[in-house]
Motif scaffolding. Structure first.
Motif, short mmCIF file in Angstrom:
data_model
loop_
_atom_site.label_atom_id
_atom_site.label_comp_id
_atom_site.label_asym_id
_atom_site.label_seq_id
_atom_site.Cartn_x
_atom_site.Cartn_y
_atom_site.Cartn_z
N ASP A 266 0.84 -1.20 0.00
CA ASP A 266 0.00 0.00 0.00
C ASP A 266 0.87 1.25 0.00
OD1 ASP A 266 -2.59 -1.27 0.13
OD2 ASP A 266 -2.10 -1.80 2.21
N ASN A 269 1.39 3.46 3.07
CA ASN A 269 2.17 2.92 4.18
C ASN A 269 3.66 3.26 4.11
OD1 ASN A 269 -0.23 1.85 5.04
ND2 ASN A 269 0.28 -0.27 4.58
N SER A 275 -0.17 7.15 6.95
CA SER A 275 -0.59 5.81 7.37
C SER A 275 -0.71 5.65 8.87
CB SER A 275 0.40 4.77 6.85
OG SER A 275 1.72 5.04 7.32
N ASN A 278 -0.21 2.18 10.40
CA ASN A 278 0.10 1.20 9.36
C ASN A 278 1.41 1.48 8.64
OD1 ASN A 278 -2.32 -0.32 9.73
ND2 ASN A 278 -3.44 1.26 8.60
N TYR A 279 2.18 2.42 9.14
CA TYR A 279 3.46 2.77 8.52
C TYR A 279 4.34 1.52 8.37
CZ TYR A 279 8.10 5.02 8.19
OH TYR A 279 9.36 5.41 7.82
#
Length: 530
Positions: A266, A269, A275, A278-279
């Motif tokens: 993604d 991300n 993000s 969600n990094y």
């Protein structure tokens, strides 16, 4: 050069700042000289750390290249505060008359670049003084890393200033400007040496403590970037007779096939502010090379943080997860509209005040307000509005930002290889687009024009677009950058004009700091248009 070499040799070369990566966690060295120090591989390693430290501080003062390159492109305006000076407008408009007092806007950067080069030159020049018995391969690896860093530094400088002194050994001489070809020759030779002498260690096999160090893949990738820029900007058929198109492509294909690097699933991300939880993390599989930072900068000589991200934050206002800053590099609305609505990179790259329902109350403090800010490199706060760097122990949010600057991503390697004519060009091109559009991707035939359009979207706000424009020719760049619009200064509409002829007059180069010309007693000559 007089203004570079006045520093005591080892005080400049081996002043090692703290860094979050274990390979940089080395105690500072004091009270040593170049004759009594360089004896063992351990000494060389400490000096190598000093080279990385030199890279880390090139943008700590002055104007960082990632910020300047966005402002000079068609992606962003100068911005900053409504009552600030007009130095960033001078950059944006390529017009010295916009801020005549800013004759040394890049003065601190010039000095820092040459200090970093000085460190690399010293280590490279002392290799024969060290006892490498039993560690011969280590010698080649350390020299390769130092030469990559020197090439990286010179590539920045020659693109920004065009005509620069080429210093390859510590000297007190008043060195005149070299031709760009001479500089590019050194860059190409350094990068080839690095590519040939660094181990072909797969990304997954790299030790965690070594993440952030130069790799074979970083060297091969940078060769591709240098080749494309040099041949495009100067209209040449190869890289100063040192790297052909076929060779540049072969280096990139090696990275694609053997490095273990790949695309993060993604796009959002890749960026902390896009993000949050969600990094993908620094040193993720897409990062081929990054300039490393941590939050431990202070005002006592430890310069380890990302000092330039604060320039890109919303002007003196935070809105979770975005931290406040100085409002530089306001994003051009044309970039926002260049993205299609189903391109996931749009919202991941740009903070849209309206679309994210941000109650931005500081238009009165913002110059060249557009309603859009850089999201990829935005300072960050927690849900209570506390600066994340400060929460981690930073002295303050201005010098404690710790997001790395990702200089080379795997997506860039794919698109460069496609541009250079890989048999897999369509596949590489499609990989980048499929990640961006997910199931909504529309097939497009690969072509030079399609690749350049895709690069603008893929690398928006990363400091790459400007160089992509210049390497298509100065007229292409000038016409793309030229602008006549209306922006808001302190809430009031003001005409904004960027003249194409100014870009042509300067050939896209920036002014050499006037203090350097003075210190050289006129040996250095200013670039045209400045």
């Amino acid at each position: 050069m007089k203004n570079i070499s006045k520093a005591i040799l080892l005080a400049g070369v081996l002043s090692l700042g703290a860094c979050k990566d274990s390979f940089l966690e080395v105690d500072p060295i004091t009270n040593v000289t170049d004759t009594n120090y360089f004896r063992t591989p351990e000494d060389a390693f400490r000096a190598l750390v000093g080279c990385y430290d030199g890279l880390q501080i090139i943008w700590s003062e002055g104007v960082s290249l990632p910020v300047a390159a966005e402002i000079m492109s068609d992606n962003a305006f100068g911005g900053t505060g409504a009552s600030d000076g007009f130095g960033y407008q001078m950059l944006d408009e390529f017009d010295r008359t916009r801020s005549p007092a800013d004759q040394n806007l890049f003065g601190a950067n010039w000095a820092a670049y040459y200090e970093a080069v000085f460190r690399c030159n010293t280590l490279i020049g002392k290799m024969d003084q060290i006892n490498w018995t039993g560690s011969e391969q280590l010698r080649m690896a350390y020299e390769a890393e130092a030469r990559y860093l020197r090439a990286f530094l010179y590539f920045d400088m020659v693109r920004l200033w065009g005509n620069i002194p080429l210093v390859i050994a510590p000297t007190t001489e008043n060195v005149p400007q070299a031709t760009p070809d001479e500089v590019y020759k050194l860059i190409a030779e350094d990068l080839k040496f690095a590519a040939e002498n660094l181990p072909a260690t797969n990304y997954a096999a790299q030790a965690a403590g070594n993440k952030g160090r130069v790799t074979k893949w970083a060297a091969e990738s940078l060769i591709g970037r240098v080749y494309l820029y040099y041949t495009g900007y100067y209209g040449k058929s190869d890289l100063v007779g040192t790297v052909s198109q076929a060779q540049a492509l072969a280096y990139l294909e090696d990275v694609i096939s053997n490095s273990g690097h790949g695309l993060v699933d993604d796009f959002a991300n890749l960026w902390p502010a896009a993000s949050v939880a969600n990094y993908a993390g620094e040193d993720n599989k897409e990062t081929v090379f990054a300039v490393k930072y941590t939050y431990t900068s202070d005002y006592n000589g430890n310069t380890d943080g990302n000092h330039w991200m604060v320039m890109l934050g919303m002007r003196e206002q935070f809105s979770y997860p975005y931290g406040n800053g100085w409002g530089g590099g306001t994003v051009n609305p044309k970039l926002w509209t260049a993205f299609s609505t189903n391109d996931t990179r749009k919202a991941a790259s740009i903070i849209s005040i309206a679309d994210e329902n941000i109650n931005f109350a500081n238009q009165g403090k913002q110059r060249e307000y557009t309603g859009y800010y850089n999201k990829k490199y935005s300072p960050m706060v927690d849900e209570q509005g506390n600066s994340i760097p400060v929460e981690n122990g930073a002295v303050n949010f201005m010098i404690g930002q710790f997001q790395d600057y990702v200089a080379i991503r795997f997506a860039d390697v794919l698109l460069m290889a496609a541009e250079l004519g890989s048999p897999n060009a369509q596949s590489y091109f499609d990989l980048v687009r499929k990640r961006a559009y997910k199931e909504n991707v529309t097939p497009i035939a690969v072509s030079k024009a399609a690749i350049m359009a895709e690069r603008r979207l893929e690398f928006a706000n990363e400091g790459i677009r400007y160089w992509d424009l210049l390497r298509q020719g100065i007229d292409v760049a000038a016409n793309a950058i030229a602008e006549s619009t209306t922006l808001l200064n302190a809430g009031s509409p003001v005409a904004k004009v960027i003249a194409a002829n100014k870009v042509r007059e300067t050939q896209g180069l920036q002014q050499i700091p006037y203090t350097q010309i003075t210190l050289s007693n006129g040996v250095l000559k200013q670039n045209p248009g400045w």
